[in-house]
Scaffold this motif. Structure first.
Motif, PDB file in Angstrom:
ATOM      1  N   TYR A  26     -11.303   8.334   6.552  1.00 44.24           N
ATOM      2  CA  TYR A  26     -10.204   8.557   5.496  1.00 44.24           C
ATOM      3  C   TYR A  26      -9.327   9.685   6.244  1.00 44.24           C
ATOM      4  O   TYR A  26      -7.817   9.400   6.107  1.00 44.24           O
ATOM      5  N   HIS A  34       2.630   8.317   6.716  1.00 46.97           N
ATOM      6  CA  HIS A  34       4.003   9.076   6.570  1.00 46.97           C
ATOM      7  C   HIS A  34       3.816   9.891   5.407  1.00 46.97           C
ATOM      8  O   HIS A  34       4.296  10.898   5.560  1.00 46.97           O
ATOM      9  N   ARG A  35       2.727   9.580   4.443  1.00 45.95           N
ATOM     10  CA  ARG A  35       2.792  10.736   3.388  1.00 45.95           C
ATOM     11  C   ARG A  35       2.255  12.075   3.666  1.00 45.95           C
ATOM     12  O   ARG A  35       2.474  12.909   3.068  1.00 45.95           O
ATOM     13  N   TRP A 208      15.527  17.421  -2.971  1.00 47.41           N
ATOM     14  CA  TRP A 208      14.490  16.593  -3.806  1.00 47.41           C
ATOM     15  C   TRP A 208      15.087  15.419  -4.493  1.00 47.41           C
ATOM     16  O   TRP A 208      14.668  15.311  -5.537  1.00 47.41           O
ATOM     17  N   THR A 209      15.897  14.842  -3.894  1.00 47.30           N
ATOM     18  CA  THR A 209      16.432  13.594  -4.284  1.00 47.30           C
ATOM     19  C   THR A 209      16.075  12.533  -3.361  1.00 47.30           C
ATOM     20  O   THR A 209      15.622  12.733  -2.250  1.00 47.30           O
ATOM     21  N   ASP A 210      15.965  11.300  -3.749  1.00 49.09           N
ATOM     22  CA  ASP A 210      15.716  10.037  -2.941  1.00 49.09           C
ATOM     23  C   ASP A 210      16.165   9.998  -1.765  1.00 49.09           C
ATOM     24  O   ASP A 210      17.509  10.026  -1.565  1.00 49.09           O
ATOM     25  N   GLY A 211      15.549   9.906  -0.580  1.00 51.78           N
ATOM     26  CA  GLY A 211      16.029   9.599   0.667  1.00 51.78           C
ATOM     27  C   GLY A 211      16.666  10.834   1.296  1.00 51.78           C
ATOM     28  O   GLY A 211      17.068  10.657   2.439  1.00 51.78           O
TER      29      GLY A 211
ATOM     30  N   ILE B 159      -0.637  12.123  -3.527  1.00 48.51           N
ATOM     31  CA  ILE B 159       0.594  11.864  -2.730  1.00 48.51           C
ATOM     32  C   ILE B 159      -0.079  11.171  -1.459  1.00 48.51           C
ATOM     33  O   ILE B 159       0.512  10.078  -0.970  1.00 48.51           O
ATOM     34  N   LEU B 160      -1.017  11.731  -1.012  1.00 43.30           N
ATOM     35  CA  LEU B 160      -1.736  10.988   0.317  1.00 43.30           C
ATOM     36  C   LEU B 160      -2.325   9.816  -0.068  1.00 43.30           C
ATOM     37  O   LEU B 160      -2.561   9.475  -1.417  1.00 43.30           O
ATOM     38  N   ASN B 197       3.194   5.458  -6.338  1.00 43.27           N
ATOM     39  CA  ASN B 197       2.528   5.678  -4.886  1.00 43.27           C
ATOM     40  C   ASN B 197       1.379   4.973  -4.467  1.00 43.27           C
ATOM     41  O   ASN B 197       0.931   4.625  -3.304  1.00 43.27           O
ATOM     42  N   VAL B 223      10.961  13.728  -9.043  1.00 44.11           N
ATOM     43  CA  VAL B 223      11.763  12.938  -8.058  1.00 44.11           C
ATOM     44  C   VAL B 223      11.094  12.102  -7.114  1.00 44.11           C
ATOM     45  O   VAL B 223       9.954  12.290  -7.066  1.00 44.11           O
ATOM     46  N   GLU B 224      11.998  11.101  -6.653  1.00 45.35           N
ATOM     47  CA  GLU B 224      11.529  10.785  -5.413  1.00 45.35           C
ATOM     48  C   GLU B 224      11.697  11.081  -4.211  1.00 45.35           C
ATOM     49  O   GLU B 224      12.913  11.547  -4.034  1.00 45.35           O
ATOM     50  N   TYR B 225      10.819  11.331  -3.139  1.00 46.87           N
ATOM     51  CA  TYR B 225      11.213  11.890  -1.929  1.00 46.87           C
ATOM     52  C   TYR B 225      10.815  11.249  -0.869  1.00 46.87           C
ATOM     53  O   TYR B 225       9.532  10.896  -0.731  1.00 46.87           O
ATOM     54  N   GLN B 226      11.692  10.775  -0.063  1.00 50.85           N
ATOM     55  CA  GLN B 226      11.101   9.805   1.275  1.00 50.85           C
ATOM     56  C   GLN B 226      10.119   8.494   0.724  1.00 50.85           C
ATOM     57  O   GLN B 226       9.202   8.730   1.388  1.00 50.85           O
ATOM     58  N   GLY B 227      10.666   8.191  -0.250  1.00 51.09           N
ATOM     59  CA  GLY B 227       9.718   7.155  -0.643  1.00 51.09           C
ATOM     60  C   GLY B 227       8.477   7.334  -1.451  1.00 51.09           C
ATOM     61  O   GLY B 227       7.469   6.403  -1.646  1.00 51.09           O
ATOM     62  N   VAL B 228       8.086   8.496  -2.032  1.00 46.92           N
ATOM     63  CA  VAL B 228       7.060   8.920  -2.747  1.00 46.92           C
ATOM     64  C   VAL B 228       7.271   9.677  -4.010  1.00 46.92           C
ATOM     65  O   VAL B 228       8.419  10.468  -4.030  1.00 46.92           O
ATOM     66  N   LEU B 230       7.174  12.137  -6.777  1.00 51.60           N
ATOM     67  CA  LEU B 230       6.607  13.544  -6.827  1.00 51.60           C
ATOM     68  C   LEU B 230       6.326  14.034  -8.275  1.00 51.60           C
ATOM     69  O   LEU B 230       7.542  13.889  -8.920  1.00 51.60           O
ATOM     70  N   ILE B 232       6.937  17.054  -9.667  1.00 53.48           N
ATOM     71  CA  ILE B 232       7.338  18.195  -9.152  1.00 53.48           C
ATOM     72  C   ILE B 232       7.776  19.212 -10.365  1.00 53.48           C
ATOM     73  O   ILE B 232       8.196  20.266 -10.278  1.00 53.48           O
TER      74      ILE B 232
END
Lengths: 212, 306
Positions: A26, A34-35, A208-211, B159-160, B197, B223-228, B230, B232
């Protein structure tokens, strides 16, 4: 060692960015995910917020030198980086008190001593400077140019029983052993910098916003 | 300090929110709006002589507020799922807090924040295995022996990538609440994060979960951060989160508390007004329907009696 214990130890190493062989299937899956980067980024950025809030001078100086992020990341990887802001600040400042850059060393050692003096710790700390520390802290406070080094030495004394916890002496070059000799060491007037740390860092709204 | 238990109110669950230190102005505004304040002991500390201790000015404020509101503790630092050991320092802070104020219950996350005493910098969800289940059950038993307080556990948004599991998400919680003396905190935002996720099927989760054990419901914004996604606690809640929370509340016969959570670091961004408005919105959308339902029930019973 149980499977859970082994998995958690390996995950700790992975999150901290420490190199080792990973046996748990695991954990090997996590290693290429990426996570994992997201988890590490959040952990490190969180510590950056905390350190910026509590160690404002050292973090501002490190930012000017372009080393702030890498220093926080290294600190997170190498140390048992506390989740508590007071402990984290002390750990970080302590580490930067041994930095290779003399000015970072002096600012961090002074800031650490100030935190401790404010918390009532009675030890007296002396830091050495190659430029007027008052001007350095004022420049950091006001985001101004940091003064260049001088042909002089300064001794900054930090103790809880001093006014504003600080006393500064300008020593002549012959007094660089740090022992001020009567009649030649000049006391420097210190501005009361706004040293009170901000306890809670702020999550900036644009982050903390998308992307991002 | 004498303890008390938050009984399941006949007129539906109570409203709670977070207090994580520093902002005493906000605390004073929150007290009239909620029934219960949720505390995390590790957010109320400072370091003195290399030791973390609760800040006396915060304790004083909490004691003052205790004439108006009740308190529960929701910790993040126990690390009940660490294979090596839980965090004794956390329990020392909880003990210190209990010396000053009484608590309705205490709760923790079903996760791991330390390994061999070292902080991870994140909270790991536990693998849903028999080994993890046995470990947590044994520790819940120890907590029950140490504190005369109800204890709840909250599932964690992972998250993982998900580890291999022997149980489904709901099945693991059912086993836990069935084997150990604890109730559950269900967090609507966490479920949404797990759906985003890890593809959690929330409808199946809700169908499988034994809701008898659910005592507290959490809501938060993230929020979503880099496709994840959170968890938070940095935002107000979304309508979808409140809708899911309302569904959980409808299904939970023993639900006593609905808690809106936010981080103290988010307060300057959210603002006091928005936090207070959010509490009123949650009361209106999630709690008042229970009150109205209870009133209808009382009137029907009175009519039958007459």
């Amino acid at each position: 060692m149980s499977a859970l214990a082994r998995q958690q130890r390996e995950l700790l190493a992975l999150v901290k960015g420490r190199t080792q062989a990973f046996e748990d299937p695991y954990v090997r899956r996590v290693m290429v995910s990426h996570r994992l980067t997201v988890v590490r980024t959040i952990a490190i950025r969180w510590r950056m917020y905390q350190i910026e809030a509590q160690c404002r001078y050292t973090s501002r100086l490190c930012k000017r030198l372009g080393i702030f992020e890498s220093r926080v990341e290294r600190h997170f990887s190498e140390f048992d980086s506390s989740p508590h802001i007071d402990e984290l600040s002390a750990q970080f400042l302590n580490a930067q008190s041994d930095a290779v850059e003399p000015l970072v060393r002096a600012v961090a050692a002074t800031e650490l001593a100030l935190l401790r003096a404010r918390a009532g710790q009675s030890d007296v700390v002396e830091t050495r400077w190659d430029r007027n520390p008052d001007l350095v802290f004022r420049a950091l406070e006001n985001f101004e140019q940091i003064p260049p080094s001088e042909d002089a030495n300064y001794l900054l004394r930090i103790a809880c029983d001093l006014p504003n916890f600080l006393e500064c002496l300008r020593l002549s070059t012959t007094e660089s052993d740090g022992v001020p000799r009567h009649g030649t060491a000049a006391k420097i007037n210190l501005q009361a910098w706004s040293c009170e740390p901000v306890r809670a860092p702020v999550i900036r709204s644009e982050e903390w916003t998308d992307g991002s | 300090v004498a303890s008390f238990t938050i009984a399941q109110p006949a007129r539906g669950p109570l409203l709670a929110t977070t207090f994580t230190g520093d902002d005493l102005v906000l605390l004073r505004r929150l007290v009239p709006l909620v029934d219960v304040i949720e505390l995390a002991p590790e957010t109320l500390v400072h370091s003195r002589g290399g030791r973390l201790e609760l800040r006396s000015e915060l304790l004083e404020a909490l004691v003052e507020a205790s004439t108006t509101v009740k308190f529960v503790v929701h910790g993040v630092g126990l690390s009940i799922g660490s294979a090596d050991s839980w965090n004794d320092d956390y329990l020392r802070l909880l003990d210190e807090l209990l010396d000053h104020i009484s608590l309705g219950w205490h709760s923790e996350h079903l996760g791991c924040t330390t390994v061999d005493g070292e902080n991870l910098g994140t909270m790991l969800a536990l693998p849903r295995t028999s080994e993890a289940l046995d470990l947590v059950c044994e520790r819940v038993e120890r907590l029950a022996g140490r504190y005369r307080l109800p204890f709840l556990l909250e599932h964690v948004a992972g998250i993982l990538p998900e580890p291999d599991s022997e149980f489904s998400a709901a099945g693991f919680l059912n086993q836990l609440a069935g084997m150990a003396p604890c109730g559950l905190v269900l967090d609507a935002r966490n479920l949404e994060c797990d759906r985003f996720n890890h593809g959690l099927n929330i409808a199946n989760f809700l169908a499988e979960l034994n809701f008898e054990s659910v005592r507290e419901l959490h809501l938060a914004g993230g929020v979503e951060y880099q496709g994840v996604a959170l968890d938070i606690h940095s935002r107000l809640t979304c309508p979808g989160t409140r809708q899911l929370a309302a569904e959980i509340a409808r299904r939970s016969p023993n639900l006593s508390l609905v808690t809106y959570e936010y981080l103290k670091e988010a307060i300057p961004v959210l603002g006091h007004d928005a936090i207070c408005d959010e509490l009123e919105l949650i009361r209106e959308e999630l709690l008042l329907p229970h009150v109205r339902e209870a009133e209808v029930g009382v009137r029907s019973a009175e009519r039958l009696k007459a």
